[in-house]
Write an enzyme that holds these catalytic residues in place. Structure first.
Site, PDB file in Angstrom:
ATOM      1  N   LYS A   1       0.265 -39.018 -37.388  1.00  0.00           N
ATOM      2  CA  LYS A   1       0.071 -40.395 -37.061  1.00  0.00           C
ATOM      3  C   LYS A   1      -1.262 -40.811 -36.873  1.00  0.00           C
ATOM      4  O   LYS A   1      -1.671 -41.730 -37.206  1.00  0.00           O
ATOM      5  CB  LYS A   1       0.800 -40.630 -35.631  1.00  0.00           C
ATOM      6  CG  LYS A   1       0.692 -41.964 -34.811  1.00  0.00           C
ATOM      7  CD  LYS A   1       1.439 -42.107 -33.690  1.00  0.00           C
ATOM      8  CE  LYS A   1       0.672 -41.610 -32.506  1.00  0.00           C
ATOM      9  NZ  LYS A   1      -0.253 -42.736 -31.872  1.00  0.00           N
ATOM     10  N   ASN A   2      -2.067 -39.787 -36.182  1.00  0.00           N
ATOM     11  CA  ASN A   2      -3.578 -40.225 -36.048  1.00  0.00           C
ATOM     12  C   ASN A   2      -4.277 -40.261 -37.264  1.00  0.00           C
ATOM     13  O   ASN A   2      -5.779 -40.561 -36.932  1.00  0.00           O
ATOM     14  CB  ASN A   2      -3.994 -39.029 -34.870  1.00  0.00           C
ATOM     15  CG  ASN A   2      -3.468 -39.339 -33.561  1.00  0.00           C
ATOM     16  OD1 ASN A   2      -2.792 -40.615 -33.257  1.00  0.00           O
ATOM     17  ND2 ASN A   2      -3.613 -38.535 -32.719  1.00  0.00           N
TER      18      ASN A   2
ATOM     19  N   ARG B   1      -2.614 -49.118 -29.463  1.00  0.00           N
ATOM     20  CA  ARG B   1      -3.973 -49.021 -29.316  1.00  0.00           C
ATOM     21  C   ARG B   1      -4.757 -48.944 -30.498  1.00  0.00           C
ATOM     22  O   ARG B   1      -6.047 -49.481 -30.728  1.00  0.00           O
ATOM     23  CB  ARG B   1      -4.665 -47.940 -28.297  1.00  0.00           C
ATOM     24  CG  ARG B   1      -3.946 -48.061 -26.983  1.00  0.00           C
ATOM     25  CD  ARG B   1      -4.509 -47.074 -26.161  1.00  0.00           C
ATOM     26  NE  ARG B   1      -3.985 -47.198 -24.851  1.00  0.00           N
ATOM     27  CZ  ARG B   1      -4.753 -47.612 -23.690  1.00  0.00           C
ATOM     28  NH1 ARG B   1      -5.727 -48.225 -23.966  1.00  0.00           N
ATOM     29  NH2 ARG B   1      -4.111 -47.655 -22.625  1.00  0.00           N
TER      30      ARG B   1
ATOM     31  N   CYS C   1      -0.012 -47.063 -24.513  1.00  0.00           N
ATOM     32  CA  CYS C   1       0.528 -46.465 -23.592  1.00  0.00           C
ATOM     33  C   CYS C   1      -0.491 -46.206 -22.379  1.00  0.00           C
ATOM     34  O   CYS C   1      -1.520 -46.431 -22.588  1.00  0.00           O
ATOM     35  CB  CYS C   1       1.278 -45.057 -23.940  1.00  0.00           C
ATOM     36  SG  CYS C   1       0.044 -43.929 -24.776  1.00  0.00           S
TER      37      CYS C   1
ATOM     38  N   ARG D   1      -9.361 -46.777 -22.226  1.00  0.00           N
ATOM     39  CA  ARG D   1      -9.899 -46.438 -23.489  1.00  0.00           C
ATOM     40  C   ARG D   1     -10.609 -47.572 -24.176  1.00  0.00           C
ATOM     41  O   ARG D   1     -10.352 -48.606 -24.832  1.00  0.00           O
ATOM     42  CB  ARG D   1      -8.760 -46.007 -24.717  1.00  0.00           C
ATOM     43  CG  ARG D   1      -8.178 -44.880 -24.214  1.00  0.00           C
ATOM     44  CD  ARG D   1      -7.238 -44.407 -25.475  1.00  0.00           C
ATOM     45  NE  ARG D   1      -5.953 -44.209 -24.996  1.00  0.00           N
ATOM     46  CZ  ARG D   1      -4.964 -43.572 -25.894  1.00  0.00           C
ATOM     47  NH1 ARG D   1      -5.454 -42.989 -27.308  1.00  0.00           N
ATOM     48  NH2 ARG D   1      -3.935 -43.469 -25.594  1.00  0.00           N
ATOM     49  N   PRO D   2     -11.740 -47.679 -23.284  1.00  0.00           N
ATOM     50  CA  PRO D   2     -12.421 -49.122 -23.597  1.00  0.00           C
ATOM     51  C   PRO D   2     -13.156 -49.190 -25.252  1.00  0.00           C
ATOM     52  O   PRO D   2     -13.225 -48.404 -25.845  1.00  0.00           O
ATOM     53  CB  PRO D   2     -13.847 -49.041 -22.769  1.00  0.00           C
ATOM     54  CG  PRO D   2     -13.995 -47.725 -22.489  1.00  0.00           C
ATOM     55  CD  PRO D   2     -12.677 -47.087 -22.777  1.00  0.00           C
ATOM     56  N   VAL D   3     -13.246 -50.474 -25.482  1.00  0.00           N
ATOM     57  CA  VAL D   3     -13.693 -50.921 -27.005  1.00  0.00           C
ATOM     58  C   VAL D   3     -15.293 -51.226 -27.122  1.00  0.00           C
ATOM     59  O   VAL D   3     -15.762 -51.551 -28.064  1.00  0.00           O
ATOM     60  CB  VAL D   3     -12.982 -52.134 -27.499  1.00  0.00           C
ATOM     61  CG1 VAL D   3     -11.404 -51.583 -27.594  1.00  0.00           C
ATOM     62  CG2 VAL D   3     -13.132 -53.324 -26.558  1.00  0.00           C
ATOM     63  N   ASP D   4     -15.918 -50.915 -25.709  1.00  0.00           N
ATOM     64  CA  ASP D   4     -17.284 -51.296 -25.699  1.00  0.00           C
ATOM     65  C   ASP D   4     -18.083 -50.633 -26.811  1.00  0.00           C
ATOM     66  O   ASP D   4     -18.941 -51.131 -27.412  1.00  0.00           O
ATOM     67  CB  ASP D   4     -17.688 -51.179 -24.582  1.00  0.00           C
ATOM     68  CG  ASP D   4     -17.935 -49.796 -24.048  1.00  0.00           C
ATOM     69  OD1 ASP D   4     -16.753 -49.210 -24.025  1.00  0.00           O
ATOM     70  OD2 ASP D   4     -18.938 -49.353 -23.501  1.00  0.00           O
ATOM     71  N   GLN D   5     -17.715 -49.335 -26.959  1.00  0.00           N
ATOM     72  CA  GLN D   5     -18.467 -48.426 -27.897  1.00  0.00           C
ATOM     73  C   GLN D   5     -18.080 -48.899 -29.613  1.00  0.00           C
ATOM     74  O   GLN D   5     -18.955 -48.965 -30.135  1.00  0.00           O
ATOM     75  CB  GLN D   5     -17.840 -46.891 -27.855  1.00  0.00           C
ATOM     76  CG  GLN D   5     -18.205 -46.235 -26.562  1.00  0.00           C
ATOM     77  CD  GLN D   5     -19.463 -46.264 -26.054  1.00  0.00           C
ATOM     78  OE1 GLN D   5     -20.137 -45.846 -26.779  1.00  0.00           O
ATOM     79  NE2 GLN D   5     -19.945 -46.798 -24.959  1.00  0.00           N
TER      80      GLN D   5
ATOM     81  N   ASP E   1      -3.935 -34.479 -26.167  1.00  0.00           N
ATOM     82  CA  ASP E   1      -2.536 -34.738 -26.620  1.00  0.00           C
ATOM     83  C   ASP E   1      -1.465 -33.458 -26.412  1.00  0.00           C
ATOM     84  O   ASP E   1      -0.282 -33.629 -26.615  1.00  0.00           O
ATOM     85  CB  ASP E   1      -2.664 -35.020 -27.946  1.00  0.00           C
ATOM     86  CG  ASP E   1      -2.946 -36.650 -28.179  1.00  0.00           C
ATOM     87  OD1 ASP E   1      -3.080 -37.383 -26.996  1.00  0.00           O
ATOM     88  OD2 ASP E   1      -3.256 -37.178 -29.268  1.00  0.00           O
TER      89      ASP E   1
ATOM     90  N   ILE F   1     -10.077 -35.875 -20.289  1.00  0.00           N
ATOM     91  CA  ILE F   1     -10.082 -36.964 -21.234  1.00  0.00           C
ATOM     92  C   ILE F   1      -9.764 -38.216 -20.639  1.00  0.00           C
ATOM     93  O   ILE F   1     -10.471 -39.141 -20.677  1.00  0.00           O
ATOM     94  CB  ILE F   1      -9.340 -36.679 -22.473  1.00  0.00           C
ATOM     95  CG1 ILE F   1      -9.859 -35.300 -23.131  1.00  0.00           C
ATOM     96  CG2 ILE F   1      -9.613 -37.719 -23.446  1.00  0.00           C
ATOM     97  CD1 ILE F   1     -11.305 -35.206 -23.465  1.00  0.00           C
TER      98      ILE F   1
ATOM     99  N   ARG G   1       7.297 -43.530 -31.097  1.00  0.00           N
ATOM    100  CA  ARG G   1       5.925 -43.938 -31.428  1.00  0.00           C
ATOM    101  C   ARG G   1       5.225 -43.008 -32.086  1.00  0.00           C
ATOM    102  O   ARG G   1       4.460 -43.203 -32.976  1.00  0.00           O
ATOM    103  CB  ARG G   1       5.154 -44.578 -30.142  1.00  0.00           C
ATOM    104  CG  ARG G   1       5.590 -45.827 -29.754  1.00  0.00           C
ATOM    105  CD  ARG G   1       4.666 -46.451 -28.480  1.00  0.00           C
ATOM    106  NE  ARG G   1       2.994 -46.187 -29.055  1.00  0.00           N
ATOM    107  CZ  ARG G   1       2.190 -45.552 -28.292  1.00  0.00           C
ATOM    108  NH1 ARG G   1       2.728 -44.735 -27.244  1.00  0.00           N
ATOM    109  NH2 ARG G   1       1.039 -45.384 -28.926  1.00  0.00           N
TER     110      ARG G   1
END
Length: 421
Positions: free
Chosen positions: A22-23, A92, A116, A121-125, A308, A330, A400
């Site tokens: 999936k990833n 995400r 989930c 898990r911020p998107v600022d990066q 995971d 994490i 998922r």
């Protein structure tokens, strides 16, 4: 909502096929947007997140043709470089559309991602990296709106060092850099096998990439990418989940297409616990007999123990001999499965990022509720070893990320069935 009914106590024997990752599949579907030529992805897992991503890119005007083992993607007529909230609120990985759309079209509107609830898990990066490559980005009304400055036709190569190791950030920058002008250097890059697989796909499309699989990746931008046919790498997390299931229940199973070299940290712990594991031709062979010995571990970035796999290995620890300590570094909210395991008879105490586990000889079946993707897999493993019946509710989380898990488990001897909601 569908549920899984599990009657525990059966050993697992036989062979199970590990699906595509999936990833890897999700960023590779987005990578297909980088070229106007058709791209074919093989070994695509049949998952809810993959279906959502296909629906998302179809909504942009992309043509999707399903094949026996995957899809053919034609984005030559892509007309709407937007990822709306209605389509991505449960996933995400939607943020992965940002880099390819911006690189090819100079314009992207992407909803802030959902998914989930295992932590922030911020998107600022992602935003900082795209800004370093010359994009103008604003966040308003729940969307990231990105454009190239007036008069500029391409992103610019840059040196990007993220504040922390970020898998999706590395993937986004890697895809964007393939069409940027000049050289891009990614420092503190994630090293996961899925990133290596994405890079190999991009190279097959004509990208110039070096260093993938290390913490420093160099990309020389090209004017255009062409189509390719690419086979998605096997899912190491699915493989690790089945390894834990067989180790917990006992038995003898070959995981066809599993990659032992992608799971060294998990396999080392399973061997220490007492399981016998060997890499075989096109797979992994695990034999487990009797009660294993509990193992402490700490999650960290690849090649360390994957976050995971934390919940699934904890399911093994709760019925192993002795005590163990699990340290989650994490995500700050990834022990939500603990309360449900306690309902099955596990002895676990949580203190912040630590979980202390006292192994018990057996678990007893109960009704439990899945709270996220990997938590749902851990409850399935616990149900496989519990005495009596276990009902796992809210398994849409499981769908998922696992391709026909209950069917695969039945194929190796588990007593498990899906109850339609």
């Amino acid at each position: 909502m569908d549920k899984l009914l599990i009657r525990g106590g059966r050993q697992l024997h036989g062979e199970v096929r590990i699906s595509g990752a999936k990833n890897a599949a999700l960023p590779e579907l987005c990578a297909a947007l980088l070229s106007s030529d058709p791209v074919t992805l093989l070994n695509l897992p049949r998952l809810q997140d993959v279906a959502t991503m296909l629906k998302l890119i179809r909504n942009m005007g992309v043509t999707i043709e399903e094949t026996e083992d995957g899809v053919r993607i034609d984005s030559s007529k892509l007309s709407s470089p937007e990822a709306p909230y209605e389509l991505v609120k449960t996933m995400r990985a939607s943020v992965l559309a940002l880099g390819p759309l911006l690189a090819r079209f100079g314009d992207a509107t992407v909803s802030l991602p959902g998914g989930c609830a295992i932590g922030s898990r911020p998107v600022d990066q992602h935003i900082k990296g795209m800004q370093a490559m010359g994009a103008d980005i604003v966040v308003e009304h729940g969307y990231m709106i990105a454009k190239l400055p007036k008069g500029r036709e391409r992103l610019q190569g840059a040196s990007i060092r993220t504040d922390m190791v970020t898998v999706t950030g590395t993937e986004n920058f890697l895809m964007a850099a393939t069409l940027a002008e000049g050289e891009t250097v990614l420092e503190n890059a994630a090293q996961e096998p899925e990133i290596v697989d994405l890079a190999e796909m991009l190279i097959a499309m004509g990208a110039r990439i070096e260093g993938h699989g290390t913490s420093r990746i160099r990309v020389q931008g090209v004017d255009k990418l062409h189509g390719c046919t690419h086979r998605v790498v096997a899912d190491r997390i699915e493989a690790g989940t089945f390894l834990c299931a067989v180790a917990a229940t006992g038995g003898d199973v070959v995981l066809r297409h599993g990659r032992a070299d992608h799971l060294e940290a998990v396999i080392d712990k399973l061997r220490d616990a007492g399981a016998s594991i060997a890499a075989v031709e096109d797979g992994i062979h695990l034999h487990s007999k009797g009660r294993l010995v509990a193992q402490s571990f700490r999650t960290t970035e690849y090649p360390g123990f994957p976050t995971d796999m934390q919940a699934q290995f904890m399911a093994l620890n709760v019925i192993s001999e002795g005590s163990s300590k699990v340290t989650e570094t994490i995500f700050e909210n990834r022990f939500m499965h603990v309360n449900e395991m306690v309902r099955l008879g596990a002895r676990i105490a949580v203190d912040g990022k630590f979980a202390m586990i006292e192994g018990v000889p057996s678990l007893s079946g109960a009704v439990v509720m899945a709270t996220d993707l990997r938590a749902s897999a851990s409850l399935v493993i616990a149900g496989l070893v519990a005495e009596g019946e276990t009902m796992v509710d809210r398994i849409y989380h499981l769908d998922r990320g696992y391709d026909q898990m209950e069917a695969k488990l039945r194929g190796i001897g588990a007593d498990i069935e899906r109850i339609k909601g």
